[in-house]
Design an enzyme around this catalytic site. Structure first.
Site, mmCIF file in Angstrom:
data_model
loop_
_atom_site.group_PDB
_atom_site.id
_atom_site.type_symbol
_atom_site.label_atom_id
_atom_site.label_comp_id
_atom_site.label_asym_id
_atom_site.label_seq_id
_atom_site.Cartn_x
_atom_site.Cartn_y
_atom_site.Cartn_z
ATOM 1 N N GLY A 170 0.236 14.531 -0.750
ATOM 2 C CA GLY A 170 -0.681 13.517 -0.207
ATOM 3 C C GLY A 170 -0.054 12.614 0.833
ATOM 4 O O GLY A 170 -0.520 11.495 1.029
ATOM 5 N N SER A 171 0.992 13.101 1.531
ATOM 6 C CA SER A 171 1.656 12.183 2.454
ATOM 7 C C SER A 171 0.736 11.736 3.588
ATOM 8 O O SER A 171 0.809 10.596 4.021
ATOM 9 C CB SER A 171 2.969 12.750 2.977
ATOM 10 N N SER A 172 -0.170 12.611 4.048
ATOM 11 C CA SER A 172 -1.023 12.170 5.166
ATOM 12 C C SER A 172 -1.966 11.058 4.707
ATOM 13 O O SER A 172 -2.102 10.036 5.391
ATOM 14 C CB SER A 172 -1.793 13.342 5.790
ATOM 15 N N ALA A 173 -2.571 11.217 3.519
ATOM 16 C CA ALA A 173 -3.451 10.140 3.024
ATOM 17 C C ALA A 173 -2.635 8.888 2.701
ATOM 18 O O ALA A 173 -3.097 7.758 2.924
ATOM 19 C CB ALA A 173 -4.233 10.606 1.794
ATOM 20 N N ALA A 174 -1.399 9.077 2.203
ATOM 21 C CA ALA A 174 -0.568 7.911 1.868
ATOM 22 C C ALA A 174 -0.171 7.145 3.132
ATOM 23 O O ALA A 174 -0.169 5.907 3.133
ATOM 24 C CB ALA A 174 0.669 8.348 1.087
ATOM 25 N N ASP A 193 -7.731 13.147 -2.126
ATOM 26 C CA ASP A 193 -6.452 12.475 -1.842
ATOM 27 C C ASP A 193 -6.688 10.990 -1.593
ATOM 28 O O ASP A 193 -5.990 10.136 -2.142
ATOM 29 C CB ASP A 193 -5.798 13.050 -0.577
HETATM 30 O O1 PMV Z 1 -2.474 19.765 0.410
HETATM 31 P P1 PMV Z 1 -3.161 18.511 -0.032
HETATM 32 O O2 PMV Z 1 -2.358 17.706 -0.958
HETATM 33 O O3 PMV Z 1 -3.701 17.708 1.114
HETATM 34 O O4 PMV Z 1 -4.414 18.941 -0.922
HETATM 35 C C1 PMV Z 1 -5.479 19.675 -0.391
HETATM 36 C C2 PMV Z 1 -6.500 19.879 -1.470
HETATM 37 C C3 PMV Z 1 -7.619 20.826 -1.073
HETATM 38 O O5 PMV Z 1 -8.497 20.900 -2.190
HETATM 39 C C4 PMV Z 1 -7.068 22.209 -0.791
HETATM 40 C C5 PMV Z 1 -8.389 20.341 0.153
HETATM 41 C C6 PMV Z 1 -9.188 19.083 -0.078
HETATM 42 O O6 PMV Z 1 -9.664 18.526 0.937
HETATM 43 O O7 PMV Z 1 -9.410 18.659 -1.233
#
Ligand code: PMV
Length: 314
Positions: A101-105, A146
């Site tokens: 989740g680094s981009s959302a963080a 996220d």
């Molecule tokens: O890779 P992450 O941590 O950004 O997780 C993506 C999760 C997915 O279900 C594949 C995509 C989403 O938007 O939920």
């Protein structure tokens, strides 16, 4: 001089990655072992940024920062301060592109720092909405999972468009997170699953349905402290994720080493095709041993955390 600061932790998806994009439920946990800190100061010139990828004017930043560019613009507009010369300094010990989740963080830390700089209170709703603007740039079709988990710092049960709630956590277990060292490919994985689904809906729909059922079972096991049950759902989910081609050799290696060494369950976490995996253990002692096995098998980094440390919402 720093005039605003925002901090955010990462997240791990316990259950439901990919199927969440198709309206199935997912569960994500805050990942407090690594964080991102954004500090803000003002200057005379145009908006600028310093982070691991780049240092300079925001307008000239590489495409990996497209989401941050849009986010800064949207947040300043929301704050009614569009013309400010701000300088962002982003520091992180949360590895990027690993499904943590680094981009959302980064987005949560940036929004918090800007609201802090202008001394404006920030609601969780505004935070999630702003963060999702940046997430839409990073992902093809972000589910919002996220953003919700990182913005709240709680255990989130999430179903796109219908339900988001914080769930109780009564589990006496420890999760080991292991990094394959390889960048995850969330955007590509999400778009390949879509292609697969369009081509073979009769094969893919039952897999997505089962992933949804497993998330429901896992939610029950979290609240009833059923470690064995949870472990089984995790391992079954991993097998289904493999069937929709979002695992890879590095993840397969770490998941099989975890199971061979007594993990109660193991699976990839996040978008897959690289990134991280998680293994469930019954105690910190077991988790320490598991982390060693995973590092010996090629994991470039491991973290473990006791699920009891997570703030639970009753
Ligand atoms: O890779 P992450 O941590 O950004 O997780 C993506 C999760 C997915 O279900 C594949 C995509 C989403 O938007 O939920």
């Amino acid at each position: 001089m720093t005039i605003g600061v925002g901090v955010a932790n990462g997240k791990i998806i316990l259950m439901g990655e990919h199927s969440v994009v198709y309206g199935k439920p997912a569960i994500a946990l805050p990942f407090s072992k690594a964080s991102i800190r954004c500090s803000v100061d003002f200057h005379e010139s145009e908006n600028s940024i310093r982070c691991i990828y780049y240092e300079g004017l925001l307008v000239d930043a590489p495409s990996v920062l497209d989401g941050v560019k849009v986010l800064v613009e949207s947040t300043l507009k929301h704050l009614d301060k569009p013309e400010q010369g701000i300088n962002l300094n982003i520091e992180s010990d949360l590895p990027p592109q690993r499904g943590l989740g680094s981009s959302a963080a980064v987005s949560v830390a940036v929004v918090r720092s800007l609201f802090d700089a202008f001394k404006v209170p920030l609601s969780e709703e505004d935070l999630s909405n702003l963060v999702n603007i940046a997430e839409a740039v990073h992902h093809v079709n972000p589910s919002g999972l996220d953003a919700s988990t990182i913005a709240s710092g709680k255990v989130v049960y999430y179903q796109h468009g219908s339900e988001k709630r914080f769930i109780p956590m009564h589990l006496n277990g420890v999760i080991v997170v292991a990094d394959t060292g390889k960048h995850g490919q969330t955007k590509q994985a999400v778009s390949e699953v879509r292609d697969l689904w369009i081509k073979n809906p009769d094969d893919i729909n039952p897999i997505l349905d089962r992933l949804g059922e497993l998330t429901l079972e896992a939610s029950e096991y979290l609240s009833t402290n059923n470690l064995i049950g949870l472990g089984k759902t995790m391992t079954e989910a991993h097998g289904l994720l493999r069937k929709i081609n979002v695992s890879d050799d590095t993840l397969e290696q770490l998941v099989s080493v975890a199971i061979a060494n007594g993990a109660l369950g193991a699976k990839l976490t996040g978008g897959g095709k690289g990134g991280c995996m998680i293994a469930l253990c019954s105690s910190t002692k077991e988790a320490e041993k598991m982390a060693t096995h995973l590092r010996n098998a090629g994991a470039t980094n491991t973290w473990f955390y006791d699920l009891q440390e997570i703030i639970s919402d009753e």
